[in-house]
Motif scaffolding. Structure first.
Motif, PDB file in Angstrom:
ATOM      1  N   UNK A 112       0.868  -1.180   0.000  1.00 10.76           N
ATOM      2  CA  UNK A 112       0.000   0.000   0.000  1.00 10.76           C
ATOM      3  C   UNK A 112       0.900   1.224   0.000  1.00 10.76           C
ATOM      4  N   UNK A 113       0.773   2.053  -1.006  1.00 14.85           N
ATOM      5  CA  UNK A 113       1.614   3.246  -1.055  1.00 14.85           C
ATOM      6  C   UNK A 113       0.738   4.470  -1.237  1.00 14.85           C
ATOM      7  N   UNK A 114       1.070   5.543  -0.501  1.00 18.51           N
ATOM      8  CA  UNK A 114       0.284   6.759  -0.700  1.00 18.51           C
ATOM      9  C   UNK A 114       0.570   7.345  -2.080  1.00 18.51           C
ATOM     10  N   UNK A 115      -0.391   8.092  -2.578  1.00 18.77           N
ATOM     11  CA  UNK A 115      -0.245   8.651  -3.921  1.00 18.77           C
ATOM     12  C   UNK A 115       0.939   9.605  -3.992  1.00 18.77           C
ATOM     13  N   UNK A 116       1.690   9.510  -5.039  1.00 21.71           N
ATOM     14  CA  UNK A 116       2.797  10.434  -5.258  1.00 21.71           C
ATOM     15  C   UNK A 116       4.019  10.155  -4.414  1.00 21.71           C
ATOM     16  N   UNK A 117       4.119   8.942  -3.860  1.00 18.86           N
ATOM     17  CA  UNK A 117       5.277   8.629  -3.031  1.00 18.86           C
ATOM     18  C   UNK A 117       6.534   8.495  -3.880  1.00 18.86           C
ATOM     19  N   UNK A 118       7.595   9.136  -3.400  1.00 21.11           N
ATOM     20  CA  UNK A 118       8.877   9.000  -4.088  1.00 21.11           C
ATOM     21  C   UNK A 118       9.794   8.184  -3.202  1.00 21.11           C
ATOM     22  N   UNK A 119      10.448   7.209  -3.811  1.00 19.82           N
ATOM     23  CA  UNK A 119      11.333   6.341  -3.044  1.00 19.82           C
ATOM     24  C   UNK A 119      12.666   7.042  -2.813  1.00 19.82           C
ATOM     25  N   UNK A 120      13.178   6.967  -1.585  1.00 15.37           N
ATOM     26  CA  UNK A 120      14.480   7.578  -1.332  1.00 15.37           C
ATOM     27  C   UNK A 120      15.545   6.543  -1.004  1.00 15.37           C
TER      28      UNK A 120
END
Lengths: 144, 124
Positions: B63-71
């Motif tokens: 489950x990922x929130x919208x617009x998540x950027x991986x760091x």
């Protein structure tokens, strides 16, 4: 005369595979806490404007034994994974899975709100969602 | 995933998958295999036996929130895959599987004829 290529096709594809694997393995930014690749649990970190998301891949752990703490901008995930011991007359052929106590530490960004934390454990993944401070969000200015 | 994906050769990028860590334990009744497949929901786990090849495949669904950027990503692929060759004394038709909290437990019994029996040693 028979012509033999110095680099037959299979060697090239083998090199290609190696290169791909290395790129996958090195796709990390260095940190003072080192690169704990292969550490348990494996972790992915991401973020949005509103929150920081941490995913800890910890399959087969009793969620009640997980200890998640945020202190001074550092997140600690600790716990223990107990595996069923093999029977007395059993032979262990492959033994790759992690067993025992673990602890991993992640540095958090400055603008997080330590009171807005949510942790869920699903399908063996612990997801920790930490909200960012309201004033930090307001400071973001959209450039048109 | 349908059956024929194993037959038709997918291109190299689709083929990239994580190799899940496993434990393989053998006792007199058969082999028990445990595989760590964190992040795979039950409906995205695929097990199949073809001939003597046992394939374990799973797709990670977080489950990922919208617009998540991986760091930072240590799990950089969204798929697990591992293939094992079964030996012929194992009964592939009686494989029992349990999947809980991202851990798969497979019990592969030995075929009837391969069950242990005591061999009498005659003293001459």
């Amino acid at each position: 005369m028979m012509y033999r290529s110095l680099f037959p096709r299979d060697v090239l594809s083998e090199l290609d595979r190696l290169q791909r694997e290395m790129q996958q393995g090195l796709h990390l930014s260095p940190s003072i806490r080192g690169i704990a690749r292969g550490g348990f649990p494996a972790m992915n970190v991401g973020g949005t404007a509103k929150s920081v998301e941490i995913y800890a891949f910890a399959p087969g752990v009793d969620p009640a034994t997980l200890d998640v703490q945020i202190e001074k901008g550092v997140l600690t995930v600790a716990g223990e994974r107990k595996l069923d011991p093999p029977g007395e007359k059993a032979t262990v052929h492959i033994d790759e899975r992690f067993a025992g106590r673990f602890r991993r530490v992640v540095t958090l960004p400055d603008d997080i709100d330590a009171n807005a934390v949510e942790a869920k454990y699903r399908d063996g993944v612990l997801r920790i969602s930490i909200g960012r401070k309201e004033d930090a969000q307001a400071r973001r200015i959209t450039i048109q | 995933m349908s059956e024929n994906t194993a037959v038709s050769k997918p291109d190299a990028r689709d083929d990239a998958a994580l190799q899940p860590p496993v434990d393989v334990i053998e006792d007199t009744s058969g082999i028990t295999l445990y595989a760590d497949l964190a992040g795979v929901p039950k409906d995205k786990l695929h097990l199949h036996v073809e001939g003597d090849a046992l394939t374990i495949e799973g797709e990670i669904d977080l489950e990922m929130p919208e617009g998540m950027e991986s760091s930072h990503a240590e799990v950089g692929l969204a798929r697990y895959r591992r293939v094992f060759t079964l030996s012929k004394e194992l009964d592939a038709s009686k494989v029992a599987a349990e999947f809980k909290n991202g851990v798969l437990k497979l019990s592969i019994p030995k075929a009837e004829h391969a069950q242990p029996r005591k061999v009498q040693v005659k003293v001459m």
